[in-house]
Design a protein around this motif. Sequence first.
Motif, PDB file in Angstrom:
ATOM      1  N   LEU A 114      -2.649  67.649  35.781  1.00 33.29           N
ATOM      2  CA  LEU A 114      -3.275  66.331  35.737  1.00 33.29           C
ATOM      3  C   LEU A 114      -3.415  65.851  34.288  1.00 33.29           C
ATOM      4  O   LEU A 114      -3.158  64.679  33.989  1.00 33.29           O
ATOM      5  N   ALA A 115      -3.797  66.753  33.409  1.00 34.30           N
ATOM      6  CA  ALA A 115      -3.918  66.399  31.991  1.00 34.30           C
ATOM      7  C   ALA A 115      -2.568  65.965  31.427  1.00 34.30           C
ATOM      8  O   ALA A 115      -2.481  64.997  30.660  1.00 34.30           O
ATOM      9  N   ARG A 116      -1.504  66.660  31.828  1.00 26.97           N
ATOM     10  CA  ARG A 116      -0.166  66.302  31.354  1.00 26.97           C
ATOM     11  C   ARG A 116       0.230  64.909  31.850  1.00 26.97           C
ATOM     12  O   ARG A 116       0.809  64.107  31.102  1.00 26.97           O
ATOM     13  N   VAL A 117      -0.104  64.603  33.109  1.00 26.10           N
ATOM     14  CA  VAL A 117       0.226  63.293  33.682  1.00 26.10           C
ATOM     15  C   VAL A 117      -0.553  62.190  32.971  1.00 26.10           C
ATOM     16  O   VAL A 117      -0.002  61.116  32.676  1.00 26.10           O
ATOM     17  N   VAL A 118      -1.820  62.441  32.686  1.00 26.70           N
ATOM     18  CA  VAL A 118      -2.640  61.449  31.986  1.00 26.70           C
ATOM     19  C   VAL A 118      -2.057  61.152  30.611  1.00 26.70           C
ATOM     20  O   VAL A 118      -1.948  59.983  30.202  1.00 26.70           O
ATOM     21  N   ARG A 119      -1.658  62.188  29.900  1.00 25.46           N
ATOM     22  CA  ARG A 119      -1.056  61.975  28.571  1.00 25.46           C
ATOM     23  C   ARG A 119       0.249  61.187  28.686  1.00 25.46           C
ATOM     24  O   ARG A 119       0.534  60.307  27.861  1.00 25.46           O
ATOM     25  N   ALA A 120       1.053  61.508  29.691  1.00 25.51           N
ATOM     26  CA  ALA A 120       2.325  60.810  29.884  1.00 25.51           C
ATOM     27  C   ALA A 120       2.087  59.332  30.208  1.00 25.51           C
ATOM     28  O   ALA A 120       2.750  58.446  29.662  1.00 25.51           O
ATOM     29  N   ALA A 121       1.127  59.068  31.092  1.00 25.30           N
ATOM     30  CA  ALA A 121       0.822  57.681  31.451  1.00 25.30           C
ATOM     31  C   ALA A 121       0.324  56.898  30.244  1.00 25.30           C
ATOM     32  O   ALA A 121       0.707  55.743  30.030  1.00 25.30           O
ATOM     33  N   ALA A 122      -0.528  57.526  29.439  1.00 29.51           N
ATOM     34  CA  ALA A 122      -1.055  56.862  28.241  1.00 29.51           C
ATOM     35  C   ALA A 122       0.065  56.543  27.253  1.00 29.51           C
ATOM     36  O   ALA A 122      -0.015  55.569  26.502  1.00 29.51           O
ATOM     37  N   ALA A 123       1.125  57.350  27.280  1.00 33.31           N
ATOM     38  CA  ALA A 123       2.268  57.144  26.387  1.00 33.31           C
ATOM     39  C   ALA A 123       3.284  56.163  26.973  1.00 33.31           C
ATOM     40  O   ALA A 123       4.338  55.926  26.386  1.00 33.31           O
ATOM     41  N   GLY A 124       2.974  55.617  28.163  1.00 31.38           N
ATOM     42  CA  GLY A 124       3.861  54.635  28.762  1.00 31.38           C
ATOM     43  C   GLY A 124       4.899  55.200  29.705  1.00 31.38           C
ATOM     44  O   GLY A 124       5.793  54.481  30.168  1.00 31.38           O
TER      45      GLY A 124
END
Length: 214
Positions: A114-124
């Motif tokens: 989930l943390a990885r997905v959040v970082r990816a989403a924040a990066a666009g």
Amino acid sequence: MSDRISIVVVDDHPLFRQGVVSALQGEPDFQVVGETDSGEQALQLARTLMPQVMLLDVSMTGWNGITTAEKVSIACPATAIVMLTVSDDKDRLLAAFKAGARAYVLKGVSAQELARVVRAAAAGEVYVSQSLAGEMLVSLTQGKAPDPLQELTAREREILALIGNGFTNRQIGEKIFLSEQTIKHYVTNILQKLQVRSRVEAALLANRHDRGTR
């Protein structure tokens, strides 16, 4: 840290929401700035806090996650929406991405993932399981309003006018009593709503609109 990813968590199951908040707060580069159990309140938090990421439950009473995602993505396009669900239903997935979501995550996912997905989403970046990705891609386009300037809030129009007059983010913030970082978020929203790449293009579009309505 001022560069932490700001997050709002929206889920109408208190125990699950608390677990997500606790897991995210354990990450040094995350900052949970708000949480709620309703879509209506989620929209208010998005407008007030302008988080970089919103984690949003698909199934909620009142506004469901799809309705909320659509309203938040229109009001705050700079906020990346991550849908949380217990179902991998393809129709819901497609509806979520049409509504403006950037990620679709099953609730059984690990805290690390989930943390990885959040970082990816924040990066666009966009996240979806490989098995569903192909079916999703054919239906991603969203209808846009004929006049994108109509999508701007009164505050965003005020800031756009100041941009057109040559004010910097800092000068705008000082003039209307908001922080430079808040103005930066507003400018990002404005550029995305107008579908332009720079402040100059946004100002030119606004000036052309003003001339056309006189």
